[in-house]
Motif scaffolding. Structure first.
Motif, PDB file in Angstrom:
ATOM      1  N   GLY A  67      -7.909  -5.257  -5.008  1.00  0.00           N
ATOM      2  CA  GLY A  67      -8.790  -5.612  -3.898  1.00  0.00           C
ATOM      3  C   GLY A  67      -8.325  -6.812  -3.096  1.00  0.00           C
ATOM      4  N   ARG A 100      -8.913   3.174  -3.349  1.00  0.00           N
ATOM      5  CA  ARG A 100      -9.729   1.991  -3.087  1.00  0.00           C
ATOM      6  C   ARG A 100     -10.767   1.727  -4.174  1.00  0.00           C
ATOM      7  NH1 ARG A 100     -14.549   3.703  -0.333  1.00  0.00           N
ATOM      8  NH2 ARG A 100     -14.644   5.975  -0.451  1.00  0.00           N
ATOM      9  N   ASP A 202     -11.556   9.974  -4.073  1.00  0.00           N
ATOM     10  CA  ASP A 202     -11.369  10.370  -2.674  1.00  0.00           C
ATOM     11  C   ASP A 202     -10.647  11.719  -2.632  1.00  0.00           C
ATOM     12  OD1 ASP A 202     -11.175   7.118  -0.961  1.00  0.00           O
ATOM     13  OD2 ASP A 202     -12.857   8.431  -1.399  1.00  0.00           O
ATOM     14  N   PRO A 285       0.639   8.551   8.279  1.00  0.00           N
ATOM     15  CA  PRO A 285       0.803   8.086   6.898  1.00  0.00           C
ATOM     16  C   PRO A 285      -0.559   7.661   6.361  1.00  0.00           C
ATOM     17  CG  PRO A 285       1.636   6.458   8.448  1.00  0.00           C
ATOM     18  CD  PRO A 285       1.180   7.623   9.256  1.00  0.00           C
ATOM     19  N   SER A 286      -0.665   7.635   5.055  1.00  0.00           N
ATOM     20  CA  SER A 286      -1.927   7.248   4.432  1.00  0.00           C
ATOM     21  C   SER A 286      -1.593   6.417   3.196  1.00  0.00           C
ATOM     22  CB  SER A 286      -2.695   8.507   4.041  1.00  0.00           C
ATOM     23  OG  SER A 286      -3.824   8.193   3.274  1.00  0.00           O
ATOM     24  N   GLY A 287      -2.330   5.335   2.983  1.00  0.00           N
ATOM     25  CA  GLY A 287      -1.968   4.475   1.869  1.00  0.00           C
ATOM     26  C   GLY A 287      -3.142   3.923   1.108  1.00  0.00           C
ATOM     27  N   CYS A 288      -2.838   3.467  -0.095  1.00  0.00           N
ATOM     28  CA  CYS A 288      -3.840   2.794  -0.929  1.00  0.00           C
ATOM     29  C   CYS A 288      -4.164   1.439  -0.324  1.00  0.00           C
ATOM     30  CB  CYS A 288      -3.295   2.591  -2.343  1.00  0.00           C
ATOM     31  SG  CYS A 288      -2.898   4.121  -3.193  1.00  0.00           S
ATOM     32  N   MET A 289      -5.184   0.840  -0.875  1.00  0.00           N
ATOM     33  CA  MET A 289      -5.641  -0.446  -0.356  1.00  0.00           C
ATOM     34  C   MET A 289      -4.506  -1.465  -0.336  1.00  0.00           C
ATOM     35  SD  MET A 289      -8.909  -2.643  -1.690  1.00  0.00           S
ATOM     36  CE  MET A 289     -10.237  -1.686  -1.010  1.00  0.00           C
ATOM     37  N   ALA A 290      -4.298  -2.072   0.806  1.00  0.00           N
ATOM     38  CA  ALA A 290      -3.345  -3.167   1.022  1.00  0.00           C
ATOM     39  C   ALA A 290      -1.876  -2.788   0.854  1.00  0.00           C
ATOM     40  CB  ALA A 290      -3.660  -4.375   0.136  1.00  0.00           C
ATOM     41  N   CYS A 291      -1.584  -1.513   0.817  1.00  0.00           N
ATOM     42  CA  CYS A 291      -0.176  -1.140   0.653  1.00  0.00           C
ATOM     43  C   CYS A 291       0.602  -1.393   1.923  1.00  0.00           C
ATOM     44  CB  CYS A 291      -0.038   0.311   0.221  1.00  0.00           C
ATOM     45  SG  CYS A 291       1.666   0.725  -0.187  1.00  0.00           S
ATOM     46  N   HIS A 292       1.852  -1.826   1.788  1.00  0.00           N
ATOM     47  CA  HIS A 292       2.675  -2.119   2.953  1.00  0.00           C
ATOM     48  C   HIS A 292       3.528  -0.929   3.363  1.00  0.00           C
ATOM     49  CE1 HIS A 292       5.354  -2.333  -0.398  1.00  0.00           C
ATOM     50  NE2 HIS A 292       6.371  -2.285   0.406  1.00  0.00           N
ATOM     51  N   LYS A 293       3.538   0.135   2.567  1.00  0.00           N
ATOM     52  CA  LYS A 293       4.398   1.263   2.958  1.00  0.00           C
ATOM     53  C   LYS A 293       3.679   2.604   3.008  1.00  0.00           C
ATOM     54  CE  LYS A 293       6.651   3.115  -1.086  1.00  0.00           C
ATOM     55  NZ  LYS A 293       7.858   3.151  -1.918  1.00  0.00           N
ATOM     56  N   CYS A 294       2.600   2.778   2.253  1.00  0.00           N
ATOM     57  CA  CYS A 294       1.738   3.958   2.431  1.00  0.00           C
ATOM     58  C   CYS A 294       2.488   5.275   2.270  1.00  0.00           C
ATOM     59  CB  CYS A 294       1.042   3.887   3.793  1.00  0.00           C
ATOM     60  SG  CYS A 294       0.098   2.349   3.974  1.00  0.00           S
ATOM     61  N   ARG A 297       0.066  11.042   3.055  1.00  0.00           N
ATOM     62  CA  ARG A 297      -0.036  11.599   4.403  1.00  0.00           C
ATOM     63  C   ARG A 297      -1.399  12.234   4.577  1.00  0.00           C
ATOM     64  NH1 ARG A 297       4.237  13.307   7.806  1.00  0.00           N
ATOM     65  NH2 ARG A 297       5.709  13.003   6.113  1.00  0.00           N
ATOM     66  N   GLU A 305      -4.171  13.112   1.620  1.00  0.00           N
ATOM     67  CA  GLU A 305      -3.929  11.968   0.738  1.00  0.00           C
ATOM     68  C   GLU A 305      -3.096  12.310  -0.472  1.00  0.00           C
ATOM     69  OE1 GLU A 305      -7.573   8.830   1.283  1.00  0.00           O
ATOM     70  OE2 GLU A 305      -7.578  10.084  -0.480  1.00  0.00           O
TER      71      GLU A 305
ATOM     72  N   ALA B  58      -2.821   3.737   8.807  1.00  0.00           N
ATOM     73  CA  ALA B  58      -2.662   4.420   7.522  1.00  0.00           C
ATOM     74  C   ALA B  58      -3.870   4.194   6.609  1.00  0.00           C
ATOM     75  CB  ALA B  58      -1.386   3.944   6.826  1.00  0.00           C
ATOM     76  N   CYS B  60      -4.938   1.485   5.181  1.00  0.00           N
ATOM     77  CA  CYS B  60      -4.704   0.615   4.033  1.00  0.00           C
ATOM     78  C   CYS B  60      -5.653  -0.576   3.976  1.00  0.00           C
ATOM     79  CB  CYS B  60      -3.261   0.124   4.018  1.00  0.00           C
ATOM     80  SG  CYS B  60      -2.877  -1.055   5.343  1.00  0.00           S
ATOM     81  N   SER B  62      -5.341  -3.442   5.165  1.00  0.00           N
ATOM     82  CA  SER B  62      -4.701  -4.760   5.065  1.00  0.00           C
ATOM     83  C   SER B  62      -5.263  -5.708   6.109  1.00  0.00           C
ATOM     84  CB  SER B  62      -3.181  -4.640   5.254  1.00  0.00           C
ATOM     85  OG  SER B  62      -2.613  -3.837   4.250  1.00  0.00           O
ATOM     86  N   PHE B  89     -12.178  13.070   3.633  1.00  0.00           N
ATOM     87  CA  PHE B  89     -12.060  14.529   3.627  1.00  0.00           C
ATOM     88  C   PHE B  89     -11.879  15.112   5.021  1.00  0.00           C
ATOM     89  CE2 PHE B  89     -12.667  14.176  -0.658  1.00  0.00           C
ATOM     90  CZ  PHE B  89     -13.879  13.600  -0.997  1.00  0.00           C
ATOM     91  N   PRO B 190       1.082  -2.951   8.405  1.00  0.00           N
ATOM     92  CA  PRO B 190       2.410  -2.407   8.104  1.00  0.00           C
ATOM     93  C   PRO B 190       2.872  -1.368   9.108  1.00  0.00           C
ATOM     94  CG  PRO B 190       0.804  -1.742   6.422  1.00  0.00           C
ATOM     95  CD  PRO B 190       0.084  -2.603   7.373  1.00  0.00           C
ATOM     96  N   TYR B 223       6.292  11.713  12.746  1.00  0.00           N
ATOM     97  CA  TYR B 223       4.876  11.715  13.114  1.00  0.00           C
ATOM     98  C   TYR B 223       4.716  12.008  14.604  1.00  0.00           C
ATOM     99  CZ  TYR B 223       4.572   9.005   8.760  1.00  0.00           C
ATOM    100  OH  TYR B 223       4.683   8.565   7.467  1.00  0.00           O
TER     101      TYR B 223
END
Lengths: 690, 226, 128
Positions: A67, A100, A202, A285-294, A297, A305, B58, B60, B62, B89, B190, B223
């Protein structure tokens, strides 16, 4: 407490008692897996129980970095308990998932959740900040994971649309959030006690390996929902922010300058690395919380996801059938997430069934009777039918819901299919991920543990990058010697360049024993207890960094200490990893582990038949031969049984375990403050001698 | 509010000023309020704005974590002054929206504040911001924001309102912020889905603030850029 | 690249056919992080579908859409000769292996060769 909330939620499903464990009691274990294993050890007296036993305790744990803004660590949640998937013993095991949930659990004020007992009727756990309730799950039982989550969201928030601030709880202070509840749930597969069922959060975050879906099903636990509005205290916010920007500037993918360095896939890889695009289908792109690269998709059509095998498992058959990947793959991906089934196992099952069908053994009216439409392989129809039978235990699912290993045993095919490699279950009944004959630290670490270890740290620089370059006729941008120097610099406390000597001699050496020990300790603490994501860490070789030196081992303590205010060094973390590894080892020993069991499937040791075997491809790895470093193709190699046994002795000795049994000795456990573990082993006559 | 002569804008004067702003002419008034002949005030436009590309996001979060970190010294998405709305979803592109404060030329939040707590900070490029010493927790600004979710954020821990100030006041980040400095969300994103501009965006509709930031690299990654 | 003389009808029938389980070829799909997955190949047509190495750029930049569909060229050559019985094709494969020194270039050339052969057989047997 900085980073931590100070409280772990404890729920007894049988007595319905809800209580709190003070995190301070377990803080010394770091977080995640360390705390989870320690709690399990304390609460479960008979560790030899089945994963289905109501005495099984499941721990779902965050870390102090969950978190927070720390990159590629904030999103992971660790799950521990006696599993169902491994064969022949249901080892105490672990899994984890992204998204998350971990952050939300912390915002609600909890460092983790401990689940004990079995509920009389299906329930779900409703967590709203510090308010926790057990709710009747009868309306949810039978629903897929997506439907379950939507219904829970509606129940918790009263909303069907989520574009606004929502009140959390009824406090006059007006706590609120725009985030939906984070839900972790099982699908029909878990409800029906499948050994290969997963936990889903999710759309596509899955705790896939281990069989925790079936464990929850056996407890009548359908889901856990959490919504939180609280704050995580950070010791040095400026340091955390600066660390994040430092990582972004010097080690991350660069939007204006995509690297041309082949095989660079750890901290620095590009977005959506784990999710192939479908021609003509738009996505982000789709990423987890606070990820810098994700690495995931989200598309306009589905496959939401999902990442890695959850996306790939049906791509090949789809492309083969249709000439290119179609929406069948995307729909298949969503299907298994909704059902809650482990994609990795399913991929192996599909290939195995295909082979048996080709051999004329499996099919309508055959020795193994099934109505699966093999003529529709590659279409959505095939995978839909297979998954439906799996989740309902109908048709071939009556056997397959137990996983490939137990099914093969039931069908009388276990020995022959594993021997020939037709069914490549190399360690503890898990499908071969990376090969124990070539990239040995993977196989060794797996067989000494509880499952496919699934930790890619050495894989990229020592195998994948050199192999891809070799196949393309290119020079790797970094020499084998330089990789060995980087490893030596970064792999504290051993600092041994020969740790990555994968030559025929090297794989049985004491250097390789250090590699495996380093790997187990690093992953147990830095990755599974603090939560650093396997798709980014360890970052040894980084194409963007000066001298290609990656962000490990500087990053791991940097982010942790910025948040907690402590001064934990990388080496101290490694020592904690060693402690956690020994604790897990003790649990397996109490479950019956002995060195004699730690052997691979037969095909690992037997000469493969050319073109037919489980062998395969160039496996170009870093080797040190005749005093020189180079990249060499070690493909086609088999393991020598007796040499591997000798290597095990070296490894046990390095770890301070009795080489005769593979059990830790008292002196080793005592040195780590694990006297109580030694006492318990001793009471069961399972303490190593020495 | 202006009909009874109390603090506020004359609609005629306001439209003249905001029209000029919308043309990007900007107004360099020098101080926050001027008293005009018919007892109205004019508010200088902000010298900075966040623009976002939700199709690039994305999800995230951040940005949210960076925002609460540098402003509050803690991690709490509920206290972030920028929000990312996610629908796990839903399909692209309906699954994610970044919702940022628009530093409106006509800030209804400011207009709603009877205590002068919400004001134009002329020392920091005219960002619309809240003085925590003056905020009485009436939540008028929280209710007044015309956008959903409201961009004036209720800080339930401190029991006062707060809003995006383009990082003009970030006690927990040593970097200079505000329109002449850096914004935490822009710095950490990012995907570079949030950008900063000094040009006043078109105020009508969303097109001024929801923009396309996807270029050649995005295309190279596979993309869509439309 | 070599150009192949037309095959005999017998050879064409075997090229167009499928082999049994014991005569299968082993292909391996190589993807980063996921590992290497074995796939059995039972026909020349499947060989063409399976053989692949995406561009370096794709392997790098577009995530794991790209992959390598690997069949050992030497094993493939022997299989063509001994199982399919197309010694001419096998010899042509061998020539490409000697001419090109890396798999990426080899797979592209071999795939073209095998496709050419397959199309020849289709034409010969008048199968549309």
């Amino acid at each position: 407490m900085n980073g931590y909330t100070g409280s772990i939620l404890r729920v007894n499903l049988k007595t319905r008692k809800i209580s709190t464990i003070d995190t301070k009691k377990y803080e010394m274990w770091g977080g995640g897996h360390g705390i989870g294993s320690a709690i399990f050890f304390d609460l479960v007296k008979d560790k030899a129980i089945s994963g289905y036993d109501s005495g099984n305790v499941v721990t779902i744990m965050t870390s102090p970095l969950s978190g927070t803004l720390a990159p590629a660590v904030s999103g992971r949640t660790e799950v521990q308990g006696v599993g169902l998937q491994s064969y022949p013993v249901e080892w105490f095991t672990r899994s984890n998932f992204g998204g998350r949930f971990a952050g939300m659990l912390k915002y609600a004020g909890w460092d983790g959740i401990v689940i004990e007992g079995k509920s009389k009727n299906p329930v779900w756990i409703d967590i709203r900040d510090r308010e926790v309730k057990l709710v009747d799950a009868k309306p949810l039982w039978g629903l897929d994971t997506w439907e379950t989550q939507k219904k829970i969201w509606h129940r918790v928030t009263g909303l069907k649309s989520y574009k606004d601030w929502m009140e959390v709880g009824k406090s006059p202070r007006g706590e609120r959030t725009t985030l939906k509840p984070a839900v972790l749930t099982i699908g029909p597969a878990g409800e029906n006690l499948s050994r290969i069922a997963s936990l889903i959060h999710d759309a596509g975050n899955a705790a896939g390996q281990g069989g925790f879906g079936g464990v929850w099903g056996s407890k009548n636990l359908k889901a856990i929902s959490v919504i939180g509005s609280g704050s995580i205290h950070i010791s040095d916010p400026n340091a955390l922010m600066e660390a994040r920007l430092w990582a972004k500037k010097s080690y991350s993918w660069q939007p204006g300058n995509l690297t041309d360095k082949l095989g660079s896939h750890a901290f620095s890889s590009n977005p959506s690395q784990g999710s192939p695009s479908t021609p003509g289908v738009k996505s982000r792109p789709s990423g987890c919380m606070a990820c810098h690269k994700c690495c995931r998709r989200k598309t306009e059509l589905g496959g939401n996801e999902s990442s890695c095998v959850d996306m790939f498992f049906y791509c090949f058959e789809d492309a083969k059938k249709h000439g290119k990947q179609t929406t069948a793959s995307l729909k298949a991906s969503d299907l298994i997430q909704k059902t809650g089934i482990n994609a990795f196992e399913l991929e192996t099952v599909i290939i195995w069934l295909k082979t048996l069908h080709k051999k004329g053994i499996l099919g309508p009216g055959k020795e193994i009777d099934t109505d699966l439409p093999f003529d529709k392989m590659g279409e959505y129809e095939f995978v839909e039918k297979l998954v439906t039978q799996l989740e309902t235990r109908q048709g071939i699912g009556a056997d397959l819901h137990n996983g490939a290993a137990r099914t093969a045993k039931k069908w009388g095919r276990f020995e022959k299919d594993l021997k020939s490699g037709v069914l490549a279950l190399q360690y503890w009944g898990y499908p071969k991920h990376y090969d124990a004959r070539t990239e040995v630290e993977w196989g060794y670490g797996s067989i000494l543990g509880d499952r496919d270890c699934n930790e890619h740290d050495f894989m990229m620089p020592c195998y994948y990058s050199p192999s891809m370059n070799a196949l393309a006729g290119m020079e790797t941008y970094i020499s084998a010697k330089e990789v060995s120097q980087i490893i030596a610099e970064k792999c504290k406390p051993y600092n041994d360049p020969l740790m990555i000597d994968y030559s025929d001699e090297g794989i049985y050496s004491e250097h390789m024993a250090k590699t495996v020990a380093w790997h187990r300790h690093y992953t147990r603490f830095w990755k599974q207890s603090i939560g650093y994501c396997d798709w980014c860490y360890a970052d040894f070789v980084n194409p963007y960094a000066p001298g290609y030196r990656g962000i490990t081992p500087e990053a791991e303590p940097k982010f942790l200490n910025a948040v907690t205010g402590k001064n934990l060094t990388f080496e101290q973390g490694m020592e904690l990893g060693r402690k956690i590894w020994n604790l897990d080892r003790a649990i397996w020993i109490l479950q019956g582990r002995h060195r004699d069991q730690e052997v691979f499937a037969d095909f690992t040791y037997e000469k493969p038949q050319e073109g037919h075997a489980t062998y395969e491809i160039p496996y170009v790895m870093t080797v040190h031969e005749k005093g020189k470093w180079k990249y060499k193709d070690v493909g086609g190699r088999i393991l020598d049984r007796s040499k591997f046994e000798e290597w095990k002795t070296k490894y046990y000795t390095l770890e301070g375990w009795d080489p005769e049994s593979g059990w830790p000795v008292r002196k080793t456990l005592k040195s780590m403050g694990l006297d109580y573990v030694a006492d318990e082993l001793h009471s069961h006559k399972k303490l190593g001698r020495g | 509010m202006s009909e009874n002569g109390k603090k506020g804008f004359s609609r005629r004067v306001f439209l003249k000023l905001s029209g000029a702003a919308a043309l990007g002419l900007g107004l360099d008034i020098g101080f926050a309020r001027i008293l005009l002949a018919d007892d109205v005030v004019a508010i200088p436009v902000s010298q900075g704005y966040l623009l976002v590309d939700s199709k690039k996001c994305a999800g995230c979060m951040s940005c949210m974590l960076a925002c609460s970190l540098v402003h509050e010294g803690k991690e709490n998405p509920s206290l972030a002054r920028i929000q990312v709305l996610k629908e796990p979803f839903e399909s692209y592109p309906d699954d994610i929206s970044i919702v940022q404060c628009r530093q409106c030329v006509n800030p209804l939040c400011l207009e709603s504040c009877e205590y002068d707590a919400l004001y134009v900070d002329t020392r920091n490029g005219n960002v619309r911001t809240i003085d925590p010493e003056k905020c009485t927790a009436c939540m008028a600004c929280v209710e007044a924001c015309p956008f959903t979710p409201g961009r004036a954020v209720w800080n339930f821990e401190k029991e006062r309102a707060q809003k995006c100030d383009l990082c003009a006041n970030t006690p927990y980040w040593n970097e200079k912020g505000g329109p002449r400095g850096k914004q935490a969300c822009v710095s950490v994103c990012p995907m570079e889905a949030i950008t900063f501009t000094t040009t006043v965006p078109v105020q009508e509709g969303d097109s001024g603030y929801l923009v396309n930031l996807r270029g050649a690299t995005w295309k190279e990654l596979g993309y869509p850029t439309d | 690249m070599v150009s192949l003389p037309k095959p005999s009808r017998d050879v064409a029938l075997r090229v167009m056919g499928e082999v049994g389980f014991e005569e299968r070829l082993l292909g391996v799909k190589m993807r980063p992080m996921v590992g290497n997955q074995e796939h059995f190949v039972y026909s020349v047509k499947e060989v063409i579908e399976f053989l692949r190495m995406d561009s370096v750029e794709d392997l790098l930049t577009t995530g794991s859409k790209a992959y390598v569909g690997y069949i050992d060229p030497l094993v493939l050559k022997n299989w063509m000769a001994e199982v399919i019985g197309d010694k001419v094709l096998a010899e042509a494969i061998k020539e490409e292996m000697e001419r090109l020194d890396n798999f990426k270039d080899q797979v592209a050339a071999i795939k073209m060769l095998v496709s050419e052969r397959f199309n020849q057989c289709v034409a010969l047997l008048e199968i549309s």
